[in-house]
Design a protein around this motif. Structure first.
Motif, PDB file in Angstrom:
ATOM      1  N   ASP A  97     139.912  25.820  89.907  1.00 44.76           N
ATOM      2  CA  ASP A  97     138.931  26.111  90.806  1.00 44.76           C
ATOM      3  C   ASP A  97     137.331  26.185  89.994  1.00 44.76           C
ATOM      4  O   ASP A  97     137.338  26.790  89.105  1.00 44.76           O
ATOM      5  N   ASN A  98     136.607  25.208  90.384  1.00 46.13           N
ATOM      6  CA  ASN A  98     135.287  25.076  89.993  1.00 46.13           C
ATOM      7  C   ASN A  98     134.248  25.626  90.713  1.00 46.13           C
ATOM      8  O   ASN A  98     133.085  25.071  90.556  1.00 46.13           O
ATOM      9  N   SER A  99     134.435  26.440  91.664  1.00 42.23           N
ATOM     10  CA  SER A  99     133.422  26.923  92.769  1.00 42.23           C
ATOM     11  C   SER A  99     132.518  28.024  91.960  1.00 42.23           C
ATOM     12  O   SER A  99     132.724  28.258  90.857  1.00 42.23           O
ATOM     13  N   ARG A 160     132.737  20.527  85.821  1.00 39.81           N
ATOM     14  CA  ARG A 160     131.297  21.570  85.946  1.00 39.81           C
ATOM     15  C   ARG A 160     131.429  22.384  87.223  1.00 39.81           C
ATOM     16  O   ARG A 160     132.141  22.192  88.103  1.00 39.81           O
ATOM     17  N   PRO A 161     130.587  23.446  87.155  1.00 40.84           N
ATOM     18  CA  PRO A 161     130.643  24.262  88.503  1.00 40.84           C
ATOM     19  C   PRO A 161     130.035  23.342  89.642  1.00 40.84           C
ATOM     20  O   PRO A 161     129.195  22.562  89.345  1.00 40.84           O
ATOM     21  N   SER A 162     130.661  23.461  90.804  1.00 40.34           N
ATOM     22  CA  SER A 162     130.238  22.860  91.952  1.00 40.34           C
ATOM     23  C   SER A 162     130.089  23.485  93.177  1.00 40.34           C
ATOM     24  O   SER A 162     130.728  24.534  93.350  1.00 40.34           O
ATOM     25  N   ALA A 163     129.329  23.168  94.308  1.00 34.66           N
ATOM     26  CA  ALA A 163     128.993  23.652  95.321  1.00 34.66           C
ATOM     27  C   ALA A 163     129.949  23.369  96.326  1.00 34.66           C
ATOM     28  O   ALA A 163     130.177  24.154  97.452  1.00 34.66           O
ATOM     29  N   THR A 593     122.894  19.955  95.334  1.00 35.89           N
ATOM     30  CA  THR A 593     122.221  20.845  95.088  1.00 35.89           C
ATOM     31  C   THR A 593     121.385  21.744  96.242  1.00 35.89           C
ATOM     32  O   THR A 593     121.002  20.750  96.846  1.00 35.89           O
ATOM     33  N   ALA A 594     121.280  22.844  96.528  1.00 33.42           N
ATOM     34  CA  ALA A 594     120.698  23.527  97.671  1.00 33.42           C
ATOM     35  C   ALA A 594     119.090  23.118  97.555  1.00 33.42           C
ATOM     36  O   ALA A 594     118.672  23.181  96.391  1.00 33.42           O
TER      37      ALA A 594
END
Length: 631
Positions: A97-99, A160-163, A593-594
């Motif tokens: 889980d990379n959230s 890496r962290p992801s949206a 990316t937001a």
């Protein structure tokens, strides 16, 4: 014994090289003359035996060197069929889980870093030759392939962290399907390494029974989170000098109350409005901010609060377009009634700085004008061609408004031809008696701020005859004006992205009382103002793949378009699809990316999209290990 890279075994054929060297001596012999060789005969016999032994040992050494090198590259391993660690043909899946919630800290460190370490430890516990599959929330194409241990560990280190967000059932069912594609009867084991947020842990949706699942929960430290859940506007259409009301929903997922915190609205990089809010523990509130659109063109804004340690949900991005001019098209015919109605509309919009009206005879109408107009007035038409109605339907479908002033003297079928096209209530007949308009829907936003006070017995204009309509309860029609006998005088109904406005009487000199009444100007002008197309002010990353380009951009299928992140300048060329609605842009996986993303046509900005992270990640409620066991 099995080999991880069996193709290297073909190199064993190189053993022939030392054998050839052994069989054929390539050394040159030098002749040495002696006077008497009798004493050398005994030495010769002894040296021949030693030479043969030496050459044989060298041959064996060369062969073993080649064999060891080949085996080293082929990577042999012993299948652990009876060990219970990895069954023959088994595929091991590991989900990390990379959230954003995995950026939280635990007593051992950051959750995402811990999950990478655990995944690598799991891989090393299996013997060489085990096949692995890696899953993350991104579900990227490279995760469809089987990996050996070294490849798997290398990919894990790059996570890496992801949206992106995905449910656990989506991972489980995906592994179940892909496992069968790789090997029909292969066994499968799937490890879930996650914080097991409640909104993604849907174990009841797991399909199939051929996969054995292990849950490895990572427990974060207790964290408070205050976040912007969503944002919307009161009116989805935006005009110049229009007062905007923006609503913001704020959620508090902590056990702490918050008092008088600031909520800021920035528009075009300037602070536009600010308000304070209070929210109790484990609850949410909706607050609002007001401001006016003081300029036209693309407006990019954001709502902002301050909260730590999770900051990805503190900002909500929004954008929209304010038309510099509102385009009105009045279509008339050669009848005297139609030209009389045209005079009233021309007098109203003449010399208006914001509303730009164009008039055209229906016999010389340029069809392209329909799609270029925000509001289309049909002034007492005496007929409709099927081609005209089809083009009118396309224009309304794309966001335009069409306004009908009907003829009373023509057959019912002429008006019903138009009304049926848009699913409106049809005409039953005509009432030729004079009726006074007696009702106004003061509570409808259409008449907001029009009248200083509500007078139920106000003197309203008298109309010389009107149409009577059927009453279809399934219709989404709203009456705005009505007669004393409760017959409708004006109604509006949505049709796809546009609106259809229907008057029950013609606009002509016989009904001049309406055109000269105080009710005429705000009614007609507000119809024009309410004909602006609705706009979606924001999008959620990953929820859609293609986006409709606004019709006022002037772009077509041959245009060279690119989409650019306003903050970073990173850009991409989108795919373009032509549909009846207009151009659709396929952005693929570019949006990660937001923020604000500008659509450019040869370096000219023609539209904007605002993207936000999925707020499901902001709900920090987890399943405990004991709850997972029960499920």
């Amino acid at each position: 014994m099995k080999f991880l890279n069996p193709s290297f075994l073909f190199a064993l054929f190189t053993i022939a090289i030392p054998v050839i060297i052994h069989l054929f001596s390539f050394r040159r012999h030098k002749t040495v003359y002696f006077s008497h060789v009798g004493f050398l005969k005994d030495i010769k016999k002894e040296s021949q035996k030693k030479s043969r032994l030496k050459q044989l040992l060298m041959l064996i050494a060369r062969i073993l060197t080649i064999v060891f090198l080949v085996f080293a590259f082929a990577q042999p391993y012993i299948s652990s069929e009876n060990s219970g660690i990895a069954a023959s043909g088994e595929i091991i899946g590991i989900y990390i889980d990379n959230s954003f919630s995995m950026n939280a800290l635990s007593e051992q460190g950051q959750l995402l870093e811990l999950s990478r370490t655990k995944a690598a430890e799991i891989a090393r516990s299996y013997p060489a030759g085990t096949r692995f599959k890696l899953f993350t929330n991104d579900l990227s194409p490279k995760q469809q392939h089987l990996l050996n241990r070294e490849e798997f560990i290398r990919m894990v280190s790059d996570i890496r962290p992801s949206a992106a967000m995905t449910t656990l059932s989506a991972i489980h069912n995906r592994f179940e399907m892909q496992k069968s594609l790789h090997e029909k009867d292969a066994a499968g084991t799937l490890y879930f390494i996650s914080d097991f947020q409640r909104n993604i842990t849907d174990l009841e949706n797991f399909s199939g029974k051929s996969v054995f699942s292990y849950f490895m929960p990572l427990i974060p430290n207790q964290v408070n989170n205050l976040y912007i859940d969503s944002c919307w506007v009161e009116v989805p259409a935006h005009g110049l000098n229009q007062e905007e009301t923006v609503f913001v929903k704020i959620k508090n997922s902590s056990d702490e109350d918050y008092y008088n915190l600031p909520l800021r609205l920035f528009l075009n990089d300037s602070l536009k409005s600010i308000t304070n809010f209070t929210v109790e523990a484990r609850s949410d509130i909706v607050t609002s901010l007001k401001y006016k659109n003081s300029s036209h063109g693309i407006q990019t804004g954001k709502m902002e609060i301050t909260d730590y340690p999770f900051t990805h949900d503190n900002t909500w991005y929004l954008s929209y377009f304010v038309e510099p001019k509102l385009k009105v098209l009045a279509i008339y015919n050669n009848s005297s009634d139609s030209k009389e109605g045209l005079e009233y509309l021309s007098a109203l919009f003449e010399n208006d700085d914001y509303v730009e009206m164009e008039t055209m005879d229906i016999l010389s109408l340029q069809i392209s004008k329909l799609n270029e107009s925000n509001a289309i007035f049909l002034i007492n038409p005496d007929h409709f061609s099927s081609g005209f109605l089809n083009e009118l339907e396309v224009a309304v479908n794309n966001g335009a408004s069409v306004i009908l002033f009907p003829q009373l003297s023509h057959s019912v079928s002429v008006n019903n031809q138009f009304l049926s096209k848009f699913g409106a209530n049809t005409v039953l007949g005509a009432d030729t008696s004079k009726q006074e308009i007696s009702g106004i829907d003061f509570d409808n936003r259409f008449f907001l701020n029009v009248f200083r006070e509500k007078r139920e017995n106000a003197k309203l204009p008298e109309i010389a005859g009107h149409l009577k309509f059927s009453d279809n309860v399934r219709s989404s029609e709203t009456q705005l004006l009505w007669f004393r006998n409760d017959d409708k005088a004006l109604s509006v109904m949505p049709f796809r992205k546009g609106k259809v406005w229907v008057f029950a009487f013609p606009l002509n000199k016989e009904n001049g009382a309406f055109a000269h009444d105080i009710l005429f100007v705000p009614t007609i002008y507000n119809i024009a103002l309410n004909s602006l197309p609705n706009q979606q002010i924001s999008h959620i990353i990953g929820r859609e793949q293609s986006y409709l380009l606004p019709r006022n951009t002037g772009a077509d299928a041959k245009s060279f378009l690119k989409i650019e992140n306003q903050e970073t300048g990173e850009s991409s060329i989108p795919g373009i699809t032509v549909s009846q609605e207009g151009l659709r842009l396929d952005l693929g996986d570019f949006i990660e990316t937001a923020g604000h993303y500008l659509v450019k046509n040869e370096n000219k900005t023609i539209a904007s999209y605002s993207f936000n992270y999925n707020r499901k990640e902001s709900d920090l409620r987890y399943f405990s290990p004991d709850e997972l066991k029960e499920r």
